[in-house]
Design an enzyme around this catalytic site. Structure first.
Site, PDB file in Angstrom:
ATOM      1  N   GLN A  35     151.151  14.965 -28.223  1.00 25.27           N
ATOM      2  CA  GLN A  35     150.078  13.976 -28.278  1.00 25.27           C
ATOM      3  C   GLN A  35     150.249  13.081 -29.491  1.00 25.27           C
ATOM      4  O   GLN A  35     150.984  13.403 -30.427  1.00 25.27           O
ATOM      5  CB  GLN A  35     148.711  14.682 -28.296  1.00 25.27           C
ATOM      6  CG  GLN A  35     148.622  15.851 -29.254  1.00 25.27           C
ATOM      7  CD  GLN A  35     147.751  17.009 -28.768  1.00 25.27           C
ATOM      8  OE1 GLN A  35     146.989  16.863 -27.820  1.00 25.27           O
ATOM      9  NE2 GLN A  35     147.842  18.153 -29.426  1.00 25.27           N
ATOM     10  N   HIS A  66     131.425  23.560 -33.955  1.00 20.94           N
ATOM     11  CA  HIS A  66     132.124  24.832 -34.182  1.00 20.94           C
ATOM     12  C   HIS A  66     131.159  26.014 -34.264  1.00 20.94           C
ATOM     13  O   HIS A  66     131.442  27.090 -33.744  1.00 20.94           O
ATOM     14  CB  HIS A  66     132.979  24.727 -35.455  1.00 20.94           C
ATOM     15  CG  HIS A  66     134.099  23.748 -35.311  1.00 20.94           C
ATOM     16  ND1 HIS A  66     134.381  22.753 -36.225  1.00 20.94           N
ATOM     17  CD2 HIS A  66     135.009  23.590 -34.309  1.00 20.94           C
ATOM     18  CE1 HIS A  66     135.404  22.040 -35.810  1.00 20.94           C
ATOM     19  NE2 HIS A  66     135.799  22.520 -34.648  1.00 20.94           N
ATOM     20  N   ASP A  90     142.518  22.936 -35.306  1.00 22.40           N
ATOM     21  CA  ASP A  90     141.960  22.509 -36.594  1.00 22.40           C
ATOM     22  C   ASP A  90     141.375  23.682 -37.368  1.00 22.40           C
ATOM     23  O   ASP A  90     141.127  23.591 -38.568  1.00 22.40           O
ATOM     24  CB  ASP A  90     140.897  21.409 -36.385  1.00 22.40           C
ATOM     25  CG  ASP A  90     139.847  21.814 -35.371  1.00 22.40           C
ATOM     26  OD1 ASP A  90     139.169  22.830 -35.605  1.00 22.40           O
ATOM     27  OD2 ASP A  90     139.703  21.127 -34.339  1.00 22.40           O
ATOM     28  N   GLU A 109     147.374  27.849 -29.702  1.00 25.15           N
ATOM     29  CA  GLU A 109     147.365  26.386 -29.822  1.00 25.15           C
ATOM     30  C   GLU A 109     148.720  25.866 -29.353  1.00 25.15           C
ATOM     31  O   GLU A 109     149.761  26.357 -29.789  1.00 25.15           O
ATOM     32  CB  GLU A 109     147.081  26.000 -31.290  1.00 25.15           C
ATOM     33  CG  GLU A 109     147.410  24.583 -31.704  1.00 25.15           C
ATOM     34  CD  GLU A 109     146.615  23.504 -30.965  1.00 25.15           C
ATOM     35  OE1 GLU A 109     145.378  23.518 -31.040  1.00 25.15           O
ATOM     36  OE2 GLU A 109     147.259  22.648 -30.315  1.00 25.15           O
ATOM     37  N   ASP A 141     151.134  27.427 -24.699  1.00 24.63           N
ATOM     38  CA  ASP A 141     150.131  26.945 -23.740  1.00 24.63           C
ATOM     39  C   ASP A 141     149.103  28.048 -23.444  1.00 24.63           C
ATOM     40  O   ASP A 141     149.475  29.185 -23.116  1.00 24.63           O
ATOM     41  CB  ASP A 141     150.856  26.526 -22.455  1.00 24.63           C
ATOM     42  CG  ASP A 141     149.876  26.169 -21.359  1.00 24.63           C
ATOM     43  OD1 ASP A 141     148.957  25.376 -21.621  1.00 24.63           O
ATOM     44  OD2 ASP A 141     150.006  26.704 -20.241  1.00 24.63           O
ATOM     45  N   GLY A 142     147.841  27.704 -23.554  1.00 29.17           N
ATOM     46  CA  GLY A 142     146.778  28.686 -23.373  1.00 29.17           C
ATOM     47  C   GLY A 142     146.747  29.274 -21.974  1.00 29.17           C
ATOM     48  O   GLY A 142     146.440  30.459 -21.796  1.00 29.17           O
ATOM     49  N   ASP A 159     138.441  25.866 -26.965  1.00 32.48           N
ATOM     50  CA  ASP A 159     138.176  24.685 -27.805  1.00 32.48           C
ATOM     51  C   ASP A 159     139.294  23.685 -27.543  1.00 32.48           C
ATOM     52  O   ASP A 159     140.222  23.530 -28.325  1.00 32.48           O
ATOM     53  CB  ASP A 159     138.140  25.093 -29.280  1.00 32.48           C
ATOM     54  CG  ASP A 159     137.857  23.906 -30.195  1.00 32.48           C
ATOM     55  OD1 ASP A 159     137.461  22.841 -29.697  1.00 32.48           O
ATOM     56  OD2 ASP A 159     138.056  24.046 -31.413  1.00 32.48           O
ATOM     57  N   THR A 161     141.089  19.962 -25.924  1.00 30.18           N
ATOM     58  CA  THR A 161     140.936  18.522 -25.776  1.00 30.18           C
ATOM     59  C   THR A 161     140.294  18.249 -24.412  1.00 30.18           C
ATOM     60  O   THR A 161     140.060  19.164 -23.616  1.00 30.18           O
ATOM     61  CB  THR A 161     142.328  17.848 -25.849  1.00 30.18           C
ATOM     62  OG1 THR A 161     143.238  18.625 -25.053  1.00 30.18           O
ATOM     63  CG2 THR A 161     142.854  17.805 -27.274  1.00 30.18           C
ATOM     64  N   ASP A 162     140.031  16.987 -24.123  1.00 27.64           N
ATOM     65  CA  ASP A 162     139.426  16.633 -22.834  1.00 27.64           C
ATOM     66  C   ASP A 162     140.436  16.885 -21.695  1.00 27.64           C
ATOM     67  O   ASP A 162     141.630  17.055 -21.951  1.00 27.64           O
ATOM     68  CB  ASP A 162     138.979  15.161 -22.860  1.00 27.64           C
ATOM     69  CG  ASP A 162     137.699  14.990 -23.675  1.00 27.64           C
ATOM     70  OD1 ASP A 162     136.944  15.975 -23.790  1.00 27.64           O
ATOM     71  OD2 ASP A 162     137.457  13.906 -24.208  1.00 27.64           O
TER      72      ASP A 162
HETATM   73  N1  SAM Z   1     136.642  19.799 -30.626  1.00 29.53           N
HETATM   74  C1  SAM Z   1     137.609  19.018 -29.986  1.00 29.53           C
HETATM   75  C2  SAM Z   1     137.098  18.186 -28.857  1.00 29.53           C
HETATM   76  O1  SAM Z   1     136.290  18.677 -28.078  1.00 29.53           O
HETATM   77  O2  SAM Z   1     137.483  17.062 -28.759  1.00 29.53           O
HETATM   78  C3  SAM Z   1     138.790  19.828 -29.682  1.00 29.53           C
HETATM   79  C4  SAM Z   1     139.512  20.089 -30.950  1.00 29.53           C
HETATM   80  S1  SAM Z   1     140.944  21.043 -30.962  1.00 29.53           S
HETATM   81  C5  SAM Z   1     141.856  20.080 -32.094  1.00 29.53           C
HETATM   82  C6  SAM Z   1     141.717  20.848 -29.380  1.00 29.53           C
HETATM   83  C7  SAM Z   1     143.114  21.450 -29.372  1.00 29.53           C
HETATM   84  O3  SAM Z   1     143.438  21.903 -28.078  1.00 29.53           O
HETATM   85  C8  SAM Z   1     144.215  20.469 -29.780  1.00 29.53           C
HETATM   86  O4  SAM Z   1     144.738  20.824 -31.024  1.00 29.53           O
HETATM   87  C9  SAM Z   1     145.240  20.596 -28.650  1.00 29.53           C
HETATM   88  O5  SAM Z   1     146.578  20.588 -29.121  1.00 29.53           O
HETATM   89  C10 SAM Z   1     144.869  21.936 -28.040  1.00 29.53           C
HETATM   90  N2  SAM Z   1     145.321  22.100 -26.655  1.00 29.53           N
HETATM   91  C11 SAM Z   1     145.294  21.167 -25.669  1.00 29.53           C
HETATM   92  N3  SAM Z   1     145.809  21.677 -24.540  1.00 29.53           N
HETATM   93  C12 SAM Z   1     146.148  22.960 -24.811  1.00 29.53           C
HETATM   94  C13 SAM Z   1     146.736  24.013 -24.049  1.00 29.53           C
HETATM   95  N4  SAM Z   1     147.079  23.828 -22.752  1.00 29.53           N
HETATM   96  N5  SAM Z   1     146.936  25.219 -24.645  1.00 29.53           N
HETATM   97  C14 SAM Z   1     146.592  25.418 -25.943  1.00 29.53           C
HETATM   98  N6  SAM Z   1     146.062  24.451 -26.718  1.00 29.53           N
HETATM   99  C15 SAM Z   1     145.833  23.247 -26.161  1.00 29.53           C
END
Ligand code: SAM
Length: 285
Positions: A35, A66, A90, A109, A141-142, A159, A161-162
């Site tokens: 990203q 959080h 984060d 993450e 990957d989660g 937690d 991303t969109d």
């Molecule tokens: N609070 C934030 C929001 O709602 O916009 C989310 C913050 S946190 C930084 C989101 C994290 O999810 C990012 O660091 C991203 O790299 C991670 N992420 C996205 N897709 C993922 C996946 N498939 N597996 C694990 N982590 C993932």
């Protein structure tokens, strides 16, 4: 003067609406392989992290998100020992989870750069959580993680991303089903579920998928000023229907016994967070 304009509602799919921040200084910008990441300073929200043009967190208002993602499931559960956080690089959710007397917190993450750059430039978010001996960090990957392991967790916190880019899979029915298989009896899954005012289908779709796997699937609310549009929905899913109805007295005694330090969460806020305005409860029906 430079401004950062969020592209969440003014990008490819446009609502003709955007928030923008005055930028006093760009601290770091790079395309990570997963990203586009930027960290910048602002006069009113302190330091800010954005991924792919979308605000992720700010120093000023991160606690309202959080604290509610961590303390609501953990205090409702009351005896969680093993916690899984998906995303959350984060470190803000991890910081709050570690206020509880748990044995382990596993954070998965996908993007190591988010962790490294937040540790370097937004250290108050994790506040030492990545050095806690109870923390286990997995870069990956989660979805793949919950599919491949056979451990169980008492609480899973998504937690993410969109639902675009790497986060999209974390809103899928297959992911929720895999999470269910990784929850111990009486376990709880919570997840970020967008701002209902503008992301109604995200909430409706996630809820429909969660309902297929869990006896109790609802959402609860918080407010994060920089996730614009009013209330933010957090998904709640469990097979133990009593957990959502924990009494104020039980929550208060757990909260006080732990001596939790919070700025948004209180037991009364917890109970109230499940009261939904009709325009939101209709999205779940
Ligand atoms: N609070 C934030 C929001 O709602 O916009 C989310 C913050 S946190 C930084 C989101 C994290 O999810 C990012 O660091 C991203 O790299 C991670 N992420 C996205 N897709 C993922 C996946 N498939 N597996 C694990 N982590 C993932």
């Amino acid at each position: 003067m430079t401004w950062f304009e969020e592209t969440l509602y003014s990008g490819a799919v446009s609502l003709g609406y955007a928030q923008k921040f005055e930028v006093s200084c760009v601290i770091h910008r790079e395309t990570t392989g997963h990203q586009d990441l930027i960290i910048f300073d602002t006069p009113s929200f302190g330091r800010v992290l954005a991924l792919d043009g979308i605000i992720q967190t700010t120093e000023k208002d991160e606690f309202t998100y959080h604290e509610m993602l961590a303390h609501v499931p953990l205090l409702a559960h009351g005896r969680a020992r093993r916690v899984l956080v998906i995303g959350g690089g984060d470190g803000g959710v991890l910081r709050e989870v570690l206020q509880h007397p748990i044995d382990s917190a596993t954070l998965v993450e996908i993007d190591r750069h988010v962790i490294d750059l937040c540790l370097a430039h937004l250290p108050s978010l994790s506040n030492g959580a990545f050095d806690d001996p109870r923390t286990r960090l997995v870069i990956g990957d989660g979805f793949r993680f919950v599919q491949d392991i056979d451990e169980t967790f008492d609480v899973i916190i998504v937690d993410s991303t969109d639902p675009v880019g790497p986060g999209e899979i974390l809103f899928s029915e297959a992911f929720y089903g895999a999470c269910k298989n990784r929850l111990s009896a009486g376990g709880i899954l919570v997840s970020q579920n967008g701002v209902p005012q503008f992301q109604a289908s995200e909430l409706t779709d996630s809820h429909r998928r969660l309902r297929r796997h869990f006896d109790d699937a609802v959402c609860y609310l918080t407010v994060v000023p920089t996730y614009v549009g009013g209330f933010m929905a957090l998904g709640w899913a469990t097979n133990d229907l009593s957990l959502r109805q924990q009494s104020l007295e039980v929550l208060a005694s757990r909260y006080e016994a732990l001596g939790l330090v919070t700025r948004y969460y209180t037991p009364a806020v917890h109970v109230a967070a499940f009261a939904l305005p009709p325009f939101i409860s209709r999205l779940l029906s």
